[in-house]
Design a protein around this motif. Structure first.
Motif, PDB file in Angstrom:
ATOM      1  N   LYS A  55     -20.705 -10.858  -3.311  1.00 43.91           N
ATOM      2  CA  LYS A  55     -20.771 -12.084  -2.493  1.00 43.91           C
ATOM      3  C   LYS A  55     -21.052 -11.771  -1.033  1.00 43.91           C
ATOM      4  O   LYS A  55     -20.999 -12.669  -0.187  1.00 43.91           O
ATOM      5  N   LYS A  56     -21.366 -10.487  -0.752  1.00 45.25           N
ATOM      6  CA  LYS A  56     -21.672 -10.045   0.615  1.00 45.25           C
ATOM      7  C   LYS A  56     -20.506 -10.360   1.562  1.00 45.25           C
ATOM      8  O   LYS A  56     -20.703 -10.822   2.688  1.00 45.25           O
ATOM      9  N   ILE A  57     -19.294 -10.104   1.052  1.00 45.31           N
ATOM     10  CA  ILE A  57     -18.077 -10.307   1.848  1.00 45.31           C
ATOM     11  C   ILE A  57     -17.579  -8.940   2.281  1.00 45.31           C
ATOM     12  O   ILE A  57     -17.500  -8.004   1.476  1.00 45.31           O
ATOM     13  N   SER A  58     -17.252  -8.810   3.547  1.00 44.22           N
ATOM     14  CA  SER A  58     -16.789  -7.518   4.067  1.00 44.22           C
ATOM     15  C   SER A  58     -15.270  -7.469   4.072  1.00 44.22           C
ATOM     16  O   SER A  58     -14.598  -8.466   4.353  1.00 44.22           O
ATOM     17  N   PHE A  59     -14.748  -6.285   3.726  1.00 47.29           N
ATOM     18  CA  PHE A  59     -13.317  -6.022   3.769  1.00 47.29           C
ATOM     19  C   PHE A  59     -13.005  -5.204   5.017  1.00 47.29           C
ATOM     20  O   PHE A  59     -13.771  -4.286   5.380  1.00 47.29           O
ATOM     21  N   SER A  60     -11.877  -5.506   5.654  1.00 44.67           N
ATOM     22  CA  SER A  60     -11.403  -4.668   6.754  1.00 44.67           C
ATOM     23  C   SER A  60      -9.893  -4.559   6.646  1.00 44.67           C
ATOM     24  O   SER A  60      -9.215  -5.509   6.226  1.00 44.67           O
ATOM     25  N   ALA A  61      -9.365  -3.390   7.028  1.00 41.85           N
ATOM     26  CA  ALA A  61      -7.923  -3.146   6.947  1.00 41.85           C
ATOM     27  C   ALA A  61      -7.415  -2.657   8.283  1.00 41.85           C
ATOM     28  O   ALA A  61      -8.019  -1.775   8.904  1.00 41.85           O
ATOM     29  N   ASN A  62      -6.324  -3.237   8.712  1.00 45.80           N
ATOM     30  CA  ASN A  62      -5.672  -2.824   9.958  1.00 45.80           C
ATOM     31  C   ASN A  62      -4.214  -2.515   9.631  1.00 45.80           C
ATOM     32  O   ASN A  62      -3.350  -3.405   9.692  1.00 45.80           O
ATOM     33  N   ILE A  63      -3.959  -1.269   9.282  1.00 49.11           N
ATOM     34  CA  ILE A  63      -2.624  -0.864   8.848  1.00 49.11           C
ATOM     35  C   ILE A  63      -2.006  -0.004   9.930  1.00 49.11           C
ATOM     36  O   ILE A  63      -2.600   1.003  10.360  1.00 49.11           O
ATOM     37  N   ALA A  64      -0.832  -0.409  10.376  1.00 45.59           N
ATOM     38  CA  ALA A  64      -0.157   0.340  11.446  1.00 45.59           C
ATOM     39  C   ALA A  64       0.178   1.738  10.961  1.00 45.59           C
ATOM     40  O   ALA A  64       0.525   1.949   9.795  1.00 45.59           O
ATOM     41  N   PRO A  65       0.056   2.732  11.847  1.00 42.51           N
ATOM     42  CA  PRO A  65       0.384   4.115  11.426  1.00 42.51           C
ATOM     43  C   PRO A  65       1.893   4.284  11.245  1.00 42.51           C
ATOM     44  O   PRO A  65       2.710   3.563  11.810  1.00 42.51           O
ATOM     45  N   ASN A  66       2.233   5.275  10.426  1.00 41.75           N
ATOM     46  CA  ASN A  66       3.638   5.656  10.208  1.00 41.75           C
ATOM     47  C   ASN A  66       4.486   4.502   9.693  1.00 41.75           C
ATOM     48  O   ASN A  66       5.610   4.255  10.158  1.00 41.75           O
ATOM     49  N   LEU A  67       3.948   3.753   8.731  1.00 42.45           N
ATOM     50  CA  LEU A  67       4.736   2.670   8.135  1.00 42.45           C
ATOM     51  C   LEU A  67       5.880   3.249   7.317  1.00 42.45           C
ATOM     52  O   LEU A  67       5.693   4.231   6.578  1.00 42.45           O
ATOM     53  N   PRO A  68       7.073   2.684   7.400  1.00 42.60           N
ATOM     54  CA  PRO A  68       8.167   3.153   6.540  1.00 42.60           C
ATOM     55  C   PRO A  68       7.868   2.863   5.072  1.00 42.60           C
ATOM     56  O   PRO A  68       7.044   2.009   4.731  1.00 42.60           O
ATOM     57  N   LEU A  69       8.540   3.585   4.207  1.00 41.45           N
ATOM     58  CA  LEU A  69       8.396   3.348   2.770  1.00 41.45           C
ATOM     59  C   LEU A  69       9.135   2.073   2.369  1.00 41.45           C
ATOM     60  O   LEU A  69      10.069   1.624   3.034  1.00 41.45           O
ATOM     61  N   VAL A  70       8.687   1.489   1.278  1.00 40.25           N
ATOM     62  CA  VAL A  70       9.392   0.335   0.707  1.00 40.25           C
ATOM     63  C   VAL A  70       9.842   0.707  -0.702  1.00 40.25           C
ATOM     64  O   VAL A  70       9.198   1.515  -1.385  1.00 40.25           O
ATOM     65  N   GLU A  71      10.941   0.134  -1.116  1.00 39.19           N
ATOM     66  CA  GLU A  71      11.433   0.361  -2.478  1.00 39.19           C
ATOM     67  C   GLU A  71      10.951  -0.789  -3.342  1.00 39.19           C
ATOM     68  O   GLU A  71      11.468  -1.903  -3.273  1.00 39.19           O
ATOM     69  N   ALA A  72       9.923  -0.527  -4.138  1.00 43.89           N
ATOM     70  CA  ALA A  72       9.285  -1.594  -4.892  1.00 43.89           C
ATOM     71  C   ALA A  72       8.614  -1.035  -6.129  1.00 43.89           C
ATOM     72  O   ALA A  72       8.504   0.183  -6.315  1.00 43.89           O
ATOM     73  N   ASP A  73       8.159  -1.967  -6.978  1.00 42.69           N
ATOM     74  CA  ASP A  73       7.395  -1.620  -8.167  1.00 42.69           C
ATOM     75  C   ASP A  73       5.928  -1.534  -7.754  1.00 42.69           C
ATOM     76  O   ASP A  73       5.314  -2.554  -7.404  1.00 42.69           O
ATOM     77  N   ALA A  74       5.365  -0.334  -7.778  1.00 43.84           N
ATOM     78  CA  ALA A  74       3.999  -0.141  -7.276  1.00 43.84           C
ATOM     79  C   ALA A  74       2.996  -0.988  -8.050  1.00 43.84           C
ATOM     80  O   ALA A  74       2.061  -1.554  -7.460  1.00 43.84           O
ATOM     81  N   GLN A  75       3.175  -1.106  -9.369  1.00 44.50           N
ATOM     82  CA  GLN A  75       2.235  -1.886 -10.166  1.00 44.50           C
ATOM     83  C   GLN A  75       2.285  -3.354  -9.785  1.00 44.50           C
ATOM     84  O   GLN A  75       1.248  -4.013  -9.668  1.00 44.50           O
ATOM     85  N   ARG A  76       3.526  -3.906  -9.577  1.00 46.36           N
ATOM     86  CA  ARG A  76       3.669  -5.318  -9.232  1.00 46.36           C
ATOM     87  C   ARG A  76       3.171  -5.604  -7.817  1.00 46.36           C
ATOM     88  O   ARG A  76       2.553  -6.640  -7.563  1.00 46.36           O
ATOM     89  N   VAL A  77       3.417  -4.681  -6.881  1.00 40.56           N
ATOM     90  CA  VAL A  77       2.900  -4.875  -5.525  1.00 40.56           C
ATOM     91  C   VAL A  77       1.367  -4.833  -5.549  1.00 40.56           C
ATOM     92  O   VAL A  77       0.698  -5.612  -4.855  1.00 40.56           O
ATOM     93  N   GLY A  78       0.789  -3.933  -6.359  1.00 41.44           N
ATOM     94  CA  GLY A  78      -0.658  -3.920  -6.524  1.00 41.44           C
ATOM     95  C   GLY A  78      -1.166  -5.231  -7.108  1.00 41.44           C
ATOM     96  O   GLY A  78      -2.219  -5.743  -6.710  1.00 41.44           O
ATOM     97  N   GLN A  79      -0.402  -5.820  -8.038  1.00 42.13           N
ATOM     98  CA  GLN A  79      -0.779  -7.111  -8.611  1.00 42.13           C
ATOM     99  C   GLN A  79      -0.759  -8.198  -7.536  1.00 42.13           C
ATOM    100  O   GLN A  79      -1.647  -9.063  -7.506  1.00 42.13           O
ATOM    101  N   ILE A  80       0.251  -8.158  -6.647  1.00 46.50           N
ATOM    102  CA  ILE A  80       0.311  -9.122  -5.546  1.00 46.50           C
ATOM    103  C   ILE A  80      -0.946  -9.009  -4.685  1.00 46.50           C
ATOM    104  O   ILE A  80      -1.595 -10.011  -4.365  1.00 46.50           O
TER     105      ILE A  80
END
Length: 465
Positions: free
Chosen positions: A331-356
């Protein structure tokens, strides 16, 4: 009337309070009346003894007839009782009416005086009001006839006061009973309306409402009832809509599969790789929909099992973007990511967070036009990490925002299953975020785009990556 009804209990409590109050008042008033009347009698006796002492002093020591006459007139004026003074020979030496001085007090004269002062006509010119007794005192210290009421009359007076108080209590109690009935009716009228409305709800009439506009506890109860009825009506509407949507969403792929199979059976088409791939796609669509419904049901029931581990959100976000990059490129849509460095870890289900992430990115791609942009950002807050997915698509109208996370809800009703999805993606996202202990919100403006923001708690004793 039932003894357990609120109306009966209100009436009984009101009557009990009034009865206790009136009873206490009657006892108190009766005692005060008795004490004051006895005080009055004691004062009368004291005054009589003082008057007799003065009469004896004037008569025996001073022998001043004019002074004695003035004393008797003053006493009679104060007590409003005609007063006579006689000597031991029954001679009248003073008369407050100044008419019988010098005469002998005989029985006929005494009876005449009594009848005159009782309101009878022998002496109509008597200066005192009728119904008063004649007081006769002797110079030797005796009271021949007492003007104040006799002891029996005193008792009758107190009894009459008590009877008046009892009558007042009965009348007040009757009035209180009538007022209690009226007031309880005013209080219980809205309660009866609420009861009728509740019974209508019980019978399935979810449109029933109570039109009670009061600024008290009953008004609060009525407002809560109407709010509950609105919620039940919406829930029932959503339930029916859910069943209808499920049937519709399942019917389309099943119809396609059935059409292909009937065509195979009638040898209209041959099962070449393209046809088999189409049937497989429809079957996979059914499988995904059933899986989504199961996940949604488990999440709403709080029974969704999460495999919680310490994960880096940056990796999950990157994988989700890579998985949908081809779809965005188409669809000629561009993706961009702005992720802050040194983010703390989260305790989560990786598969479910990926689904989100995939659901949110997929939703952004569907509603963003060609040459559009989807931006993903992540930053650490105090105790959680905030992730946002923003697009510059068509946006969502304000009236649709409260329902955007409902099952099968589509803000754009013109979209079909092929273009708009099943309507379960955002509902699953909300439940998965809540299951992780996070929050999700949406901001959107028509013509400017939409931004979904969700948070996930930072893992305890986590280290920055």
């Amino acid at each position: 009337m039932r003894i357990r009804s609120i109306r009966v209990r209100l009436i009984l409590m009101f009557m009990l309070v009034v009865t206790i109050a009136l009873g206490a008042y009657a006892v108190f008033a009766s005692q005060i009346t008795r004490d004051r009347f006895q005080h009055y009698l004691d004062n009368g006796q004291t005054n009589d003894q003082g008057l007799i002492s003065q009469i004896q002093a004037i008569y025996h020591q001073h022998q001043d007839a004019q002074r004695l006459q003035a004393l008797i007139e003053q006493s009679a004026t104060q007590n409003k009782v005609r007063t006579l003074v006689i000597n031991p020979n029954q001679l009248i030496v003073a008369d407050s009416a100044s008419k019988l001085v010098g005469q002998t007090l005989t029985i006929p004269l005494f009876l005449t005086l009594e009848s005159t002062n009782a309101g009878k006509p022998p002496l109509p010119e008597a200066p005192f009001p009728p119904g008063r007794a004649v007081r006769i005192m002797s110079t030797d210290g005796r009271i021949v006839a007492s003007g104040p009421p006799a002891p029996l009359t005193n008792t009758n007076f107190i009894d009459s006061v008590n009877r008046a108080l009892e009558l007042a209590v009965l009348v007040a109690g009757f009035v209180a009973f009538i007022l209690a009935i009226m007031l309880s009716g005013t209080i219980l009228k809205p309660v009866r309306a609420l009861t009728r409305a509740a019974r209508q709800l019980e019978q399935g009439n979810l449109t029933q409402r109570v039109q009670i506009r009061r600024l008290d506890e009953i008004g609060d109860l009525a407002h809560a009832f109407d709010t509950m009825a609105d919620s039940l009506e919406r829930s029932e509407h959503l339930r029916r809509q859910l069943l209808s949507n499920i049937a519709h969403e399942l019917r389309t792929p099943l119809t396609n599969i059935r059409g292909y199979l009937e065509a195979f059976q009638d040898q209209v088409i041959t099962p070449d790789p393209a046809v088999i791939a189409s049937i497989y796609e429809e079957a996979m669509l059914l499988s995904r929909m059933v899986t989504d419904l199961q996940d949604l049901a488990l999440a709403e029931a709080g029974q969704l099992r999460l495999q919680r581990v310490h994960i880096a959100l940056e990796d999950v976000i990157t994988k989700a973007i890579n998985a949908l990059s081809l779809q965005a490129e188409n669809k000629k849509i561009s993706f961009s990511a702005n992720i802050a460095p040194n983010l703390p870890l989260v305790e989560a289900d990786a598969q479910r967070v990926g689904q989100i992430m995939r659901n949110l990115l997929n939703n952004a791609i569907k509603y963003t036009p060609e040459q559009g942009e989807v931006r993903v950002s992540a930053r650490a807050l105090q105790k959680e990490i905030q992730v946002s997915v923003r697009d510059n698509g068509m946006g969502i109208a304000a009236e649709h925002l409260p329902y955007i996370f409902k099952h099968f809800y589509r803000a754009d009703t013109s979209r079909t299953r092929e273009t708009g999805g099943s309507g379960l993606g955002l509902a699953i996202v909300e439940q998965l975020v809540c299951a992780h202990g996070g929050r999700i919100t949406v901001e959107s403006y028509v013509g400017q785009g939409t931004c979904f923001i969700f948070t996930l708690p930072i893992a305890s004793s986590s280290k920055a990556i």
